[in-house]
Enzyme design. Structure first.
Site, PDB file in Angstrom:
ATOM      1  N   HIS A 472      -0.893  -5.702  20.047  1.00 39.30           N
ATOM      2  CA  HIS A 472      -0.652  -6.152  18.677  1.00 39.30           C
ATOM      3  C   HIS A 472      -1.948  -6.220  17.888  1.00 39.30           C
ATOM      4  O   HIS A 472      -3.049  -6.235  18.438  1.00 39.30           O
ATOM      5  CB  HIS A 472       0.063  -7.513  18.644  1.00 39.30           C
ATOM      6  CG  HIS A 472      -0.714  -8.657  19.211  1.00 39.30           C
ATOM      7  ND1 HIS A 472      -1.808  -9.204  18.584  1.00 39.30           N
ATOM      8  CD2 HIS A 472      -0.547  -9.383  20.351  1.00 39.30           C
ATOM      9  CE1 HIS A 472      -2.280 -10.213  19.311  1.00 39.30           C
ATOM     10  NE2 HIS A 472      -1.537 -10.331  20.387  1.00 39.30           N
ATOM     11  N   CYS A 488      -2.475 -10.756  25.902  1.00 38.55           N
ATOM     12  CA  CYS A 488      -2.111  -9.606  25.075  1.00 38.55           C
ATOM     13  C   CYS A 488      -3.304  -8.683  24.872  1.00 38.55           C
ATOM     14  O   CYS A 488      -4.457  -9.069  25.061  1.00 38.55           O
ATOM     15  CB  CYS A 488      -1.586 -10.062  23.725  1.00 38.55           C
ATOM     16  SG  CYS A 488       0.107 -10.683  23.798  1.00 38.55           S
TER      17      CYS A 488
END
Length: 531
Positions: A472, A488
């Site tokens: 992301h 992440c």
């Protein structure tokens, strides 16, 4: 290189096993549950925004400098090449791959199957595989999206107002926020800005700058503000930075009903517009709440961009991830001399040609004999395509030791950049994964007692590939090339947008997210993570 990963664990942020509410608006609460979007299907409580807000125009792209920095790419212009694989003079991309599948020719057969027109009015409207509230979720649509729907309502499955089948797949419960008519409904029903698909940042992001900042259901009066501030001051004195409950019955009695929630400094919201009451400026969030403008600060995000690769000879690429001087051998034994006048900038590239060992330390060396410590360099290199990935498939390789990402079409590398992954070993899982869901934006929140609690509305260009772990965009830091997250894979907003359009599957036209793991939209791209 494991040592380098351990010493970089400063400034951690976002994602991983500590994530407690990863997808606020999508109804895909992780782990378990289906969140507020699913609840809307049953209750009919729709969340719509307030006054209309015009969509800002993003600036056109200009060439990057030597460090790879460039303004966010804007909508297509006559001067901008349409090909996202065409680099500029600095090697960076000048266009984004499309987010959506190209709309099909609307045939008489499709018209007969989907004769009616729909307008999404809910903040997050779920598309399900069947007419059942517990059926798999195919995707999410946000307010303002238009769909084509079948002629007749279907009932059952926990939806009181009935279901419509929509193109290209799935069913929407009218309770979740869908207006259907024989002609396109008036979009005056919706006052929410659309995501900017051809910009690095899909929305306008603001950081909360004060602990205990109240967010109001409506514009409050002076007395209500004073009462909300006093309640926040008392709570912070007694409970520290622990967030006050959002359920009114669990709050202290002094909190006025106009307060929806309190957020702390370091949390982020997306803003849809501005309002003024009693000469005080308020910001209206995408969720329809209001906060005083002086308690928030706008954030633009890093403009760093990776490289478009023309061929296999482009790799390896050596990135400077720590700004330290080049060194040379002193000529006497193994002594080294730092060249203070030769200090490459961080996130720039340098033409190293080999690794060497000097004493007990490892260095990269260029053709002129200049040395850089190995821990200060991130290398993008070519990886052999793993078994199970087809010769024409699009896939992504993330190297945890190097903090680099390379995107491939089959055996051909087409793009590379720097990333930030989990700050501790194991946070970003090694292995061959497939994308599970893709979201133009999705909210992430974790609220532990310790100081690294966070709440970020609409994290941009999110692609989950293993439980709560995703690729992301990260607009709250610029430390790409160094470990930083809770698991992440953080990318700069421009790089995350490019990668979102690159991976498969593309989203159905107008959708805000899609769940490729259902198998309804084609094979999902692989994400290969190595140490």
């Amino acid at each position: 290189m494991q040592r380098r990963r351990l010493i970089e664990g400063v400034g951690s942020f976002l994602c991983g096993v500590v994530l407690s509410a990863a997808v606020y608006e999508t109804g895909l609460r992780r782990p378990g549950g289906e969140g507020e979007a699913a609840a809307a299907e049953a209750t009919g409580e729709l969340a719509t925004a307030g006054d209309p807000a015009p969509e800002p125009e993003a600036p056109a792209i200009s060439p990057a400098d030597a460090s790879g920095e460039a303004p966010a790419i804007a909508a297509d212009t006559p001067e901008a090449p349409a090909d996202p694989y065409t680099p500029d003079a600095n090697g960076t991309f000048v266009a984004f791959p499309p987010v959506y599948v190209a709309p099909p020719e609307w045939t008489p057969e499709l018209e007969a199957t989907f004769p009616r027109h729909g307008l999404v009015t809910g903040v997050a409207t779920v598309v399900r595989e069947r007419t059942e509230r517990d059926a798999p979720i195919l995707g999410i649509l946000r307010a303002g999206a238009r769909v084509r729907a079948d002629a007749e309502l279907s009932f059952g499955g926990g939806c009181t107002k009935g279901w419509h089948k929509v193109y290209p797949a799935g069913w929407i419960c009218l309770n979740a926020g869908l207006e259907v008519a024989d002609s396109p409904p008036d979009d005056g029903l919706v006052a929410t800005p659309r995501a900017r698909l051809d910009a690095a940042m899909p929305y306008e992001y603001w950081r909360v700058s004060h602990d205990g900042t109240p967010f109001f259901h409506r514009l409050p009066g002076f007395g209500e503000q004073d009462q909300a501030d006093m309640a926040a001051k008392t709570w912070l004195a007694e409970h520290g930075r622990s967030l006050m409950p959002t359920t009114p019955s669990e709050r202290p009695p002094g909190v006025p009903a106009v307060v929806k929630e309190y957020l702390n400094a370091g949390f982020y919201v997306t803003v849809a517009g501005e309002a003024v009451k009693s000469e005080r400026k308020f910001l209206r969030t995408l969720r329809g709440t209001f906060a005083r403008k002086y308690q928030l600060e706008q954030r633009e995000g890093s403009t760093f961009q990776g490289l478009v690769l023309r061929g296999e000879d482009d790799l390896p690429v050596h990135w400077i991830v720590r700004e330290t001087p080049l060194q040379r051998r002193s000529g006497e034994g193994e002594g080294l001399v730092k060249l203070e006048d030769k200090k490459p900038t961080r996130r720039s590239r340098h033409p190293f040609v080999r690794k060497v060992t000097v004493g007990n330390a490892r260095f990269y060396e260029d053709a002129e004999g200049n040395l850089m410590p190995e821990y200060a360099v991130g290398q993008s290199y070519k990886l052999k395509r793993p078994p199970g990935i087809g010769p024409e498939e699009k896939w992504v390789h993330v190297d945890l030791s190097e903090q680099t990402l390379v995107a491939y079409v089959g055996d051909r590398p087409v793009f590379t950049t720097l990333v930030s992954t989990g700050k501790e070993p194991g946070m970003t899982p090694v292995g061959v994964h497939r994308l599970q869901s893709k979201h133009i934006a999705t909210s992430m929140r974790d609220q532990p007692v310790e100081d690294d609690a966070y709440s970020i509305e609409d994290v941009p260009w999110t692609q989950y590939f293993h439980n709560n772990v995703a690729l992301h965009g990260a607009f709250w830091h610029g430390g790409f090339g160094l470990v930083r997250s809770h698991g992440c894979v953080n990318l700069s907003p421009p790089d995350a947008r490019w990668l979102f359009g690159f991976t498969e599957p593309a989203l159905p036209d107008g959708w805000h997210s899609v769940t490729p793991s259902t198998g309804r939209f084609g094979k999902a791209s692989a994400v290969v993570v190595t140490e």
